[in-house]
Design an enzyme around this catalytic site. Structure first.
Site, PDB file in Angstrom:
ATOM      1  N   LYS A 189       6.770  11.753   6.821  1.00 14.58           N
ATOM      2  CA  LYS A 189       7.885  10.858   6.460  1.00 14.58           C
ATOM      3  C   LYS A 189       7.424  10.070   5.242  1.00 14.58           C
ATOM      4  O   LYS A 189       6.778   9.024   5.364  1.00 14.58           O
ATOM      5  CB  LYS A 189       8.202   9.927   7.635  1.00 14.58           C
ATOM      6  CG  LYS A 189       9.637   9.422   7.683  1.00 14.58           C
ATOM      7  CD  LYS A 189      10.143   8.748   6.441  1.00 14.58           C
ATOM      8  CE  LYS A 189       9.673   7.317   6.327  1.00 14.58           C
ATOM      9  NZ  LYS A 189      10.106   6.678   5.032  1.00 14.58           N
ATOM     10  N   GLY A 242       0.395   2.088   4.768  1.00 17.18           N
ATOM     11  CA  GLY A 242       1.451   1.174   4.326  1.00 17.18           C
ATOM     12  C   GLY A 242       1.046  -0.253   4.629  1.00 17.18           C
ATOM     13  O   GLY A 242      -0.137  -0.559   4.773  1.00 17.18           O
ATOM     14  N   SER A 243       2.045  -1.109   4.743  1.00 15.75           N
ATOM     15  CA  SER A 243       1.752  -2.533   4.919  1.00 15.75           C
ATOM     16  C   SER A 243       1.244  -2.829   6.336  1.00 15.75           C
ATOM     17  O   SER A 243       1.536  -2.086   7.279  1.00 15.75           O
ATOM     18  CB  SER A 243       3.021  -3.343   4.656  1.00 15.75           C
ATOM     19  OG  SER A 243       4.012  -2.945   5.580  1.00 15.75           O
ATOM     20  N   THR A 244       0.535  -3.922   6.453  1.00 14.01           N
ATOM     21  CA  THR A 244       0.026  -4.338   7.763  1.00 14.01           C
ATOM     22  C   THR A 244       1.183  -4.643   8.722  1.00 14.01           C
ATOM     23  O   THR A 244       1.117  -4.308   9.908  1.00 14.01           O
ATOM     24  CB  THR A 244      -0.895  -5.553   7.581  1.00 14.01           C
ATOM     25  OG1 THR A 244      -2.054  -5.103   6.851  1.00 14.01           O
ATOM     26  CG2 THR A 244      -1.346  -6.144   8.892  1.00 14.01           C
ATOM     27  N   GLY A 247       2.385  -1.434   9.969  1.00 11.47           N
ATOM     28  CA  GLY A 247       1.317  -0.858  10.795  1.00 11.47           C
ATOM     29  C   GLY A 247       1.362  -1.413  12.219  1.00 11.47           C
ATOM     30  O   GLY A 247       1.181  -0.684  13.199  1.00 11.47           O
ATOM     31  N   GLU A 265      -3.884   2.807   7.865  1.00  9.26           N
ATOM     32  CA  GLU A 265      -4.476   2.355   6.596  1.00  9.26           C
ATOM     33  C   GLU A 265      -3.512   1.324   6.036  1.00  9.26           C
ATOM     34  O   GLU A 265      -2.430   1.682   5.574  1.00  9.26           O
ATOM     35  CB  GLU A 265      -4.586   3.523   5.601  1.00  9.26           C
ATOM     36  CG  GLU A 265      -5.455   4.658   6.050  1.00  9.26           C
ATOM     37  CD  GLU A 265      -6.933   4.363   5.912  1.00  9.26           C
ATOM     38  OE1 GLU A 265      -7.293   3.281   5.423  1.00  9.26           O
ATOM     39  OE2 GLU A 265      -7.717   5.225   6.332  1.00  9.26           O
ATOM     40  N   CYS A 300      -3.782  -0.493  -2.886  1.00  9.87           N
ATOM     41  CA  CYS A 300      -4.189  -1.244  -1.685  1.00  9.87           C
ATOM     42  C   CYS A 300      -5.546  -1.904  -1.869  1.00  9.87           C
ATOM     43  O   CYS A 300      -5.823  -2.941  -1.283  1.00  9.87           O
ATOM     44  CB  CYS A 300      -4.193  -0.322  -0.475  1.00  9.87           C
ATOM     45  SG  CYS A 300      -5.116   1.175  -0.777  1.00  9.87           S
ATOM     46  N   GLU A 399      -0.850 -10.351   0.353  1.00 14.74           N
ATOM     47  CA  GLU A 399      -0.922  -9.210  -0.553  1.00 14.74           C
ATOM     48  C   GLU A 399       0.316  -9.228  -1.454  1.00 14.74           C
ATOM     49  O   GLU A 399       1.442  -9.188  -0.963  1.00 14.74           O
ATOM     50  CB  GLU A 399      -0.952  -7.916   0.270  1.00 14.74           C
ATOM     51  CG  GLU A 399      -1.146  -6.693  -0.589  1.00 14.74           C
ATOM     52  CD  GLU A 399      -1.197  -5.413   0.219  1.00 14.74           C
ATOM     53  OE1 GLU A 399      -0.399  -5.278   1.166  1.00 14.74           O
ATOM     54  OE2 GLU A 399      -2.025  -4.542  -0.104  1.00 14.74           O
TER      55      GLU A 399
HETATM   56  P1  NAD Z   1       5.564  -0.141   3.828  1.00 10.01           P
HETATM   57  O1  NAD Z   1       4.769  -0.562   4.996  1.00 10.01           O
HETATM   58  O2  NAD Z   1       6.758  -0.906   3.465  1.00 10.01           O
HETATM   59  O3  NAD Z   1       6.057   1.373   4.010  1.00 10.01           O
HETATM   60  C1  NAD Z   1       5.151   2.400   4.307  1.00 10.01           C
HETATM   61  C2  NAD Z   1       5.899   3.491   5.023  1.00 10.01           C
HETATM   62  O4  NAD Z   1       6.345   2.985   6.269  1.00 10.01           O
HETATM   63  C3  NAD Z   1       7.132   3.998   4.287  1.00 10.01           C
HETATM   64  O5  NAD Z   1       7.249   5.394   4.452  1.00 10.01           O
HETATM   65  C4  NAD Z   1       8.266   3.299   5.019  1.00 10.01           C
HETATM   66  O6  NAD Z   1       9.492   3.992   4.959  1.00 10.01           O
HETATM   67  C5  NAD Z   1       7.723   3.279   6.422  1.00 10.01           C
HETATM   68  N1  NAD Z   1       8.326   2.266   7.305  1.00 10.01           N
HETATM   69  C6  NAD Z   1       8.873   1.081   6.956  1.00 10.01           C
HETATM   70  N2  NAD Z   1       9.359   0.450   8.071  1.00 10.01           N
HETATM   71  C7  NAD Z   1       9.089   1.263   9.122  1.00 10.01           C
HETATM   72  C8  NAD Z   1       9.321   1.173  10.520  1.00 10.01           C
HETATM   73  N3  NAD Z   1       9.947   0.130  11.070  1.00 10.01           N
HETATM   74  N4  NAD Z   1       8.905   2.187  11.299  1.00 10.01           N
HETATM   75  C9  NAD Z   1       8.255   3.255  10.781  1.00 10.01           C
HETATM   76  N5  NAD Z   1       8.029   3.403   9.459  1.00 10.01           N
HETATM   77  C10 NAD Z   1       8.435   2.410   8.646  1.00 10.01           C
HETATM   78  O7  NAD Z   1       4.523  -0.032   2.629  1.00 10.01           O
HETATM   79  P2  NAD Z   1       4.813   0.373   1.121  1.00 10.01           P
HETATM   80  O8  NAD Z   1       5.551  -0.762   0.499  1.00 10.01           O
HETATM   81  O9  NAD Z   1       5.389   1.736   1.046  1.00 10.01           O
HETATM   82  O10 NAD Z   1       3.336   0.472   0.541  1.00 10.01           O
HETATM   83  C11 NAD Z   1       2.625  -0.636   0.192  1.00 10.01           C
HETATM   84  C12 NAD Z   1       1.656  -1.017   1.281  1.00 10.01           C
HETATM   85  O11 NAD Z   1       0.826   0.078   1.596  1.00 10.01           O
HETATM   86  C13 NAD Z   1       0.713  -2.107   0.855  1.00 10.01           C
HETATM   87  O12 NAD Z   1       0.569  -3.032   1.908  1.00 10.01           O
HETATM   88  C14 NAD Z   1      -0.588  -1.385   0.593  1.00 10.01           C
HETATM   89  O13 NAD Z   1      -1.738  -2.182   0.704  1.00 10.01           O
HETATM   90  C15 NAD Z   1      -0.527  -0.326   1.622  1.00 10.01           C
HETATM   91  N6  NAD Z   1      -1.408   0.796   1.273  1.00 10.01           N
HETATM   92  C16 NAD Z   1      -2.576   0.940   1.972  1.00 10.01           C
HETATM   93  C17 NAD Z   1      -3.449   1.966   1.656  1.00 10.01           C
HETATM   94  C18 NAD Z   1      -4.718   2.153   2.427  1.00 10.01           C
HETATM   95  O14 NAD Z   1      -5.267   3.247   2.382  1.00 10.01           O
HETATM   96  N7  NAD Z   1      -5.205   1.171   3.138  1.00 10.01           N
HETATM   97  C19 NAD Z   1      -3.133   2.851   0.626  1.00 10.01           C
HETATM   98  C20 NAD Z   1      -1.934   2.675  -0.065  1.00 10.01           C
HETATM   99  C21 NAD Z   1      -1.079   1.638   0.275  1.00 10.01           C
END
Ligand code: NAD
Length: 497
Positions: A189, A242-244, A247, A265, A300, A399
């Site tokens: 996804k 994605g975001s904490t 997560g 992550e 990130c 962040e």
């Molecule tokens: P996000 O958390 O908004 O989205 C990440 C993914 O989660 C997307 O595919 C989104 O559609 C999905 N998502 C959103 N709400 C959801 C829900 N309720 N249920 C299931 N899935 C859902 O993050 P973003 O804005 O796409 O990316 C930025 C974030 O990612 C930053 O916090 C960054 O630090 C982090 N990031 C971490 C790493 C790492 O390896 N630690 C690498 C890249 C990015």
């Protein structure tokens, strides 16, 4: 200033397919709904994306499960699997130019970066895990003379992967490559802001011979498609970048459903510490700036808290500011551009909101701070530096995911370590020093999954990547990543005389 001509020219050379890819074929969302795919380069709509929801996830998981049970991939001989993943890597490489353009169009990072880093690293990732297929052995336990104990790894089953937009295909490849190498079937996804490259890659995998249903891609909003995937009772593992905040939701969905395995992550607020004995002032200042400004800060591991020893602070920040002032945002499709767009209007407004907050809370704006290239219709923010930041300020705690450096002074090593570790995150940290003792002490004290000494972002596919604390758990990259996608099974055989 308009970039519309370069966007139009790029669009002529790429395949924009926004439908879901399920069981080896493209198909629209069952609801018929679509989402706009907007390029942040000039704010124009370039494609429509299938707005998939729980119904599409159901179909994709069923396809993945059927392929897993049939064993078309799982039971294939290791060398055959390896051949297909190598063919997939070759196809990605042959389409590198197109995939790089898709990434740049979709999320606005400079084409120089997508060509030199994102796509070559995806190819390297797929090849690395293809190689691992026939290099990693199972184990025999130290059993008694009349028994044999075998410790074998088996694929988990159906893996769901929810991935972000900042390195769209690279972050996805860190999931699907080890998952496939260990014999799983996968449902991806991708982020709704940047799904096109993953959809294209899945079609290339099918062309390379990956059996139908083994790699499925279901685009759509996180709260619909992502949530349905993480809640699904027939998904064995959910891996997330994605975001904490999201997560935490993913962990909750796993708990509410079938206790599927979870790996996260998440975000970061990484400290880079510059000691007064920093070896090369100019190189360190340049690296400190790029540790945040690369990909407009949408990384990130961005070293957004710049901790500089008070004795050198003013001189050092002057050099960092000189790098920032030299760095004008430009057309991401221009090969000479080093600093591109933010992913979308929402992200741009979030970043500008944090800059306002920094000003309100009393940090000193050294440079930047404004939207740029507004007349292009795209979403650009100037490289921005705040000095005089207190680690309690919002811009030091949250962040930002944009090109904003928060510079913080410190007196001695111990104070630097205290400030550095005073965060909910633990993804990365770095120190610049000529003293090997200081370097080792820092490496032991810093609570982060990656610690860099006299560099930033030094990394390789062979080394694990992931965070401590609320930056998540589980590791991408390296052979350690294979653990996330396998179950350990003990087989104990009693021998007869
Ligand atoms: P996000 O958390 O908004 O989205 C990440 C993914 O989660 C997307 O595919 C989104 O559609 C999905 N998502 C959103 N709400 C959801 C829900 N309720 N249920 C299931 N899935 C859902 O993050 P973003 O804005 O796409 O990316 C930025 C974030 O990612 C930053 O916090 C960054 O630090 C982090 N990031 C971490 C790493 C790492 O390896 N630690 C690498 C890249 C990015």
């Amino acid at each position: 200033m308009t970039f519309s001509k370069s966007v139009a020219a790029a669009l002529e050379t790429v395949s924009l397919r926004g439908d879901a890819f399920i069981n080896g074929e493209f198909r629209p969302a069952q609801s018929g709904q679509t989402l706009p795919c907007v390029t942040p380069i000039d704010g124009s709509e370039i494609a429509r994306l299938a707005a998939c929801d729980a119904g599409d996830i159901e179909t994709a998981v069923a396809a993945a499960r059927a392929s897993f049970e049939a064993g078309h991939w799982r039971k294939m001989a290791p060398r055959e699997k390896k051949k297909i993943l190598f063919a997939f890597a070759d196809k990605l490489e042959a389409h590198a130019e197109e995939l790089a353009l898709l990434e740049t169009l979709d999320m606005g990072k400079p084409i120089a970066n997508t060509k030199s880093a994102d796509i070559p690293l995806v190819v390297q990732t797929v090849r690395y895990y293809a190689e691992a297929i026939d290099k990693v052995n199972d184990e025999l336990g130290p059993s008694p003379h009349d028994a044999v104990s075998m410790i074998v790894r088996e694929p988990l089953g159906v893996i769901g992967a929810v991935t972000p937009w900042n390195f769209p295909l690279l972050m996805a490849s860190w999931k699907f490559a080890p998952a496939l190498a260990t014999g799983n079937s996968v449902v991806m996804k991708p982020a709704e802001q940047a799904s096109l490259s993953m959809l294209r890659a899945a079609a290339l995998a099918a062309e390379a011979g990956l059996p139908d249903g083994v790699l499925n891609v279901v685009p759509g909003e996180g709260a619909k498609a992502g949530k349905a995937l993480a809640l699904h009772m027939d998904v064995d593992g959910i891996v997330f970048t994605g975001s904490t905040a999201v997560g935490k939701l993913i962990m909750g969905y796993a708990a509410q459903s079938n206790l599927k395995r979870v790996a996260l992550e998440c975000g970061g607020k990484s400290p880079q510490i510059v000691m007064e004995d920093c070896p090369d002032f100019d190189a360190a200042a340049d690296a400190a700036a790029w540790a945040v400004f690369y990909d407009q800060g949408q990384v990130c591991t961005a070293g957004t808290r710049l901790l500089v020893q008070n004795s050198i602070k003013d001189a050092f920040l002057k050099k960092v500011a000189a790098v920032a002032k030299d760095l004008a945002p430009g057309d991401p499709l221009d090969p000479d551009t080093k600093f591109g767009a933010l992913v979308d209007e929402t992200q741009m407004n979030t970043v500008l909101g944090y800059i306002r907050k920094g000003n309100e809370e009393g940090a000193q704006l050294v440079c930047g701070g404004e939207r740029a290239l507004g007349q292009s219709g795209g979403f650009y923010v100037e490289p921005t530096i705040f000095s005089g930041v207190d680690n309690k300020m919002t811009i030091a705690r949250e962040e930002i995911f944009g090109p904003v450096i928060s510079a913080i002074g410190f007196g001695d090593f111990d104070e630097a370590m205290t400030i550095a570790n005073d965060t909910i995150y633990g993804l990365a940290a770095g120190i610049w020093t000529s003293n090997v003792n200081t370097a080792h002490r820092a490496a032991r004290t810093l609570r982060a999954g990656n610690v860099w000494v006299n560099c930033w972002d030094g990394s390789d596919i062979t080394t694990p990547f992931g965070g401590f604390k609320q930056s998540g758990f589980g590791r991408d990259r390296s052979l350690h990543a294979l653990d996330k996608y396998t179950e350990l099974k003990t087989v104990w055989m009693q021998l007869r005389d």
